[in-house]
Design a protein around this motif. Structure first.
Motif, PDB file in Angstrom:
ATOM      1  N   UNK A   1     121.274  60.116  -6.229  1.00  0.00           N
ATOM      2  CA  UNK A   1     121.863  59.110  -5.342  1.00  0.00           C
ATOM      3  C   UNK A   1     121.364  59.227  -3.913  1.00  0.00           C
ATOM      4  N   UNK A   2     120.956  60.422  -3.488  1.00  0.00           N
ATOM      5  CA  UNK A   2     120.417  60.597  -2.132  1.00  0.00           C
ATOM      6  C   UNK A   2     119.073  59.895  -1.987  1.00  0.00           C
ATOM      7  N   UNK A   3     118.252  60.021  -3.016  1.00  0.00           N
ATOM      8  CA  UNK A   3     116.961  59.319  -3.035  1.00  0.00           C
ATOM      9  C   UNK A   3     117.226  57.809  -3.127  1.00  0.00           C
ATOM     10  N   UNK A   4     118.253  57.446  -3.878  1.00  0.00           N
ATOM     11  CA  UNK A   4     118.572  56.020  -4.045  1.00  0.00           C
ATOM     12  C   UNK A   4     119.088  55.415  -2.738  1.00  0.00           C
ATOM     13  N   UNK A   5     119.874  56.194  -1.986  1.00  0.00           N
ATOM     14  CA  UNK A   5     120.328  55.737  -0.665  1.00  0.00           C
ATOM     15  C   UNK A   5     119.110  55.527   0.232  1.00  0.00           C
ATOM     16  N   UNK A   6     118.192  56.494   0.233  1.00  0.00           N
ATOM     17  CA  UNK A   6     116.990  56.362   1.070  1.00  0.00           C
ATOM     18  C   UNK A   6     116.193  55.123   0.656  1.00  0.00           C
ATOM     19  N   UNK A   7     116.060  54.918  -0.659  1.00  0.00           N
ATOM     20  CA  UNK A   7     115.269  53.774  -1.130  1.00  0.00           C
ATOM     21  C   UNK A   7     115.962  52.433  -0.870  1.00  0.00           C
ATOM     22  N   UNK A   8     117.279  52.448  -0.694  1.00  0.00           N
ATOM     23  CA  UNK A   8     117.990  51.203  -0.354  1.00  0.00           C
ATOM     24  C   UNK A   8     117.759  50.832   1.106  1.00  0.00           C
ATOM     25  N   UNK A   9     117.340  51.827   1.911  1.00  0.00           N
ATOM     26  CA  UNK A   9     117.036  51.547   3.320  1.00  0.00           C
ATOM     27  C   UNK A   9     115.732  50.745   3.404  1.00  0.00           C
ATOM     28  N   UNK A  10     115.467  50.183   4.569  1.00  0.00           N
ATOM     29  CA  UNK A  10     114.287  49.329   4.716  1.00  0.00           C
ATOM     30  C   UNK A  10     113.012  50.131   4.917  1.00  0.00           C
ATOM     31  N   UNK A  11     113.138  51.272   5.581  1.00  0.00           N
ATOM     32  CA  UNK A  11     111.976  52.113   5.885  1.00  0.00           C
ATOM     33  C   UNK A  11     112.412  53.559   5.657  1.00  0.00           C
ATOM     34  N   UNK A  12     111.528  54.366   5.055  1.00  0.00           N
ATOM     35  CA  UNK A  12     111.803  55.805   4.962  1.00  0.00           C
ATOM     36  C   UNK A  12     110.759  56.529   5.793  1.00  0.00           C
ATOM     37  N   UNK A  13     111.233  57.343   6.742  1.00  0.00           N
ATOM     38  CA  UNK A  13     110.338  58.267   7.443  1.00  0.00           C
ATOM     39  C   UNK A  13     110.708  59.655   6.930  1.00  0.00           C
ATOM     40  N   UNK A  14     109.712  60.412   6.505  1.00  0.00           N
ATOM     41  CA  UNK A  14     109.987  61.712   5.891  1.00  0.00           C
ATOM     42  C   UNK A  14     109.467  62.845   6.761  1.00  0.00           C
ATOM     43  N   UNK A  15     110.248  63.915   6.852  1.00  0.00           N
ATOM     44  CA  UNK A  15     109.734  65.151   7.431  1.00  0.00           C
ATOM     45  C   UNK A  15     108.823  65.796   6.387  1.00  0.00           C
ATOM     46  N   UNK A  16     107.925  66.666   6.846  1.00  0.00           N
ATOM     47  CA  UNK A  16     107.005  67.295   5.886  1.00  0.00           C
ATOM     48  C   UNK A  16     107.739  68.203   4.895  1.00  0.00           C
ATOM     49  N   UNK A  17     109.008  68.471   5.154  1.00  0.00           N
ATOM     50  CA  UNK A  17     109.815  69.300   4.244  1.00  0.00           C
ATOM     51  C   UNK A  17     110.521  68.475   3.166  1.00  0.00           C
ATOM     52  N   UNK A  18     110.413  67.165   3.232  1.00  0.00           N
ATOM     53  CA  UNK A  18     111.225  66.320   2.336  1.00  0.00           C
ATOM     54  C   UNK A  18     110.790  66.469   0.875  1.00  0.00           C
ATOM     55  N   UNK A  19     111.772  66.387  -0.012  1.00  0.00           N
ATOM     56  CA  UNK A  19     111.517  66.405  -1.456  1.00  0.00           C
ATOM     57  C   UNK A  19     112.313  65.262  -2.067  1.00  0.00           C
ATOM     58  N   UNK A  20     111.615  64.398  -2.812  1.00  0.00           N
ATOM     59  CA  UNK A  20     112.268  63.243  -3.425  1.00  0.00           C
ATOM     60  C   UNK A  20     112.318  63.426  -4.933  1.00  0.00           C
ATOM     61  N   UNK A  21     113.431  63.069  -5.528  1.00  0.00           N
ATOM     62  CA  UNK A  21     113.497  63.169  -6.979  1.00  0.00           C
ATOM     63  C   UNK A  21     114.693  62.441  -7.542  1.00  0.00           C
ATOM     64  N   UNK A  22     114.576  62.116  -8.834  1.00  0.00           N
ATOM     65  CA  UNK A  22     115.689  61.496  -9.557  1.00  0.00           C
ATOM     66  C   UNK A  22     115.979  62.390 -10.763  1.00  0.00           C
TER      67      UNK A  22
END
Ligand code: CAA
Length: 258
Positions: free
Chosen positions: A109-130
């Motif tokens: 759901x955290x990745x899904x919240x980010x993907x519901x946003x219009x733009x994602x800016x990621x820190x180099x530490x970010x990890x995305x997954x479902x």
């Protein structure tokens, strides 16, 4: 109103929502989702706010729906309560632009919240997954649809069927995020971008957001018709006159959202 699970601030014309359940990796429980929806609703109503940033902490943007809260749910209760309706939909209903500033885990759901946003800016530490598959379920807040649209079928299938995480670098290559920045610069970069957007004509920004959304939701022919009508309509605004006059007069435009 005091919030328990989020911190809400404004800086100039930008509203920020910081998810604040560090002890649970910002897992999205009902309180947090309701509070986030409430804060988004206030920013939507506030004419001084032109863009919104949602962020978490260094370790986690959000590690998904709260598994402990959800574990005993039944099918009838999920259906009758419309578990992923209501507050879960607050971001996608937002008319103002929303930027996700992601560091650490953005899972389920955290990745899904980010993907519901219009733009994602990621820190180099970010990890995305479902990783919902590892819990015996599937993504329920848009993951199967939005990830597939963002990164294509093969990569989306791999991630959703195996639960594999993606690094920030891979997410940028796959077009899931617009930009990767060093962890220490994340908020400054997100706030600078949000302030820049908030400085534009709000009417044009909302119209542009709707038009880009159409690219995912309709055929090319329909989308082009929408875009052209919206483009023509903006010539009825004072902001169009101001924006073009400012260009000709070599000065900065002062938009008034009219
Ligand atoms: N729900 C509830 N609590 C969570 C949580 C979640 N999604 N994610 C982490 N936490 C809690 C942990 O239980 C732990 O709490 P305790 O200290 O009380 O045990 C605390 O946060 C810290 O977590 P870890 O000790 O696990 O930290 P770690 O650094 O070893 O691992 C992690 C971090 C990889 C994010 C791991 O916590 C994890 O895998 N979390 C779950 C991720 C997940 O499966 N998300 C999908 C949820 S389902 C969903 O979102 C459905 C949907 O589509 C709407």
């Amino acid at each position: 109103m005091a919030f328990e699970t989020i911190i809400v601030e404004t800086q100039g014309h930008v509203g920020t929502i910081t998810l604040d359940r560090a002890e649970a990796m910002n897992a999205l429980n009902a309180t947090l989702l309701d509070e986030m929806a409430n804060a988004l609703g206030r920013f939507e109503e506030d004419d001084t706010i032109g863009a919104i940033v949602i962020t978490g902490n260094e370790k986690a943007f959000a590690a998904g729906a709260d598994i402990k809260e959800m574990a005993e749910r039944s099918y009838p209760s999920a259906m009758m309560d419309d578990f992923i309706g209501g507050s879960w939909q607050a971001i996608s209903k937002c008319r103002k632009p929303v930027i996700a500033a992601v560091s650490g885990y953005a899972l389920g759901g955290g990745c899904e919240v980010a993907m519901a946003c219009d733009i994602i800016i990621a820190a180099d530490t970010a990890r995305f997954g479902l990783p919902e598959i590892t819990l015996g379920v599937i993504p329920g807040a848009g993951g199967t649809q939005r990830l597939t649209r963002a990164v294509g079928k093969a990569k989306a299938m791999e991630m959703i069927l195996s639960g594999r995480f993606m690094t920030a670098e891979e997410a940028e290559r796959a077009c899931l995020v617009s930009r990767v920045v060093p962890e220490g610069d994340l908020m400054e970069e997100a706030m600078t971008l949000a302030a820049k957007i908030a400085d534009m004509s709000g009417v044009a920004v909302m119209t542009a957001k709707k038009a880009v959304e159409r690219a995912h939701e309709t055929s090319l022919a329909e989308g082009l018709i929408f875009e052209r009508s919206a483009f023509y309509a903006l010539f009825a605004t004072e902001d169009q006159k101001e924006g073009m006059a400012a260009f000709v007069e070599k000065r900065k435009a002062q938009f008034r959202n009219r």
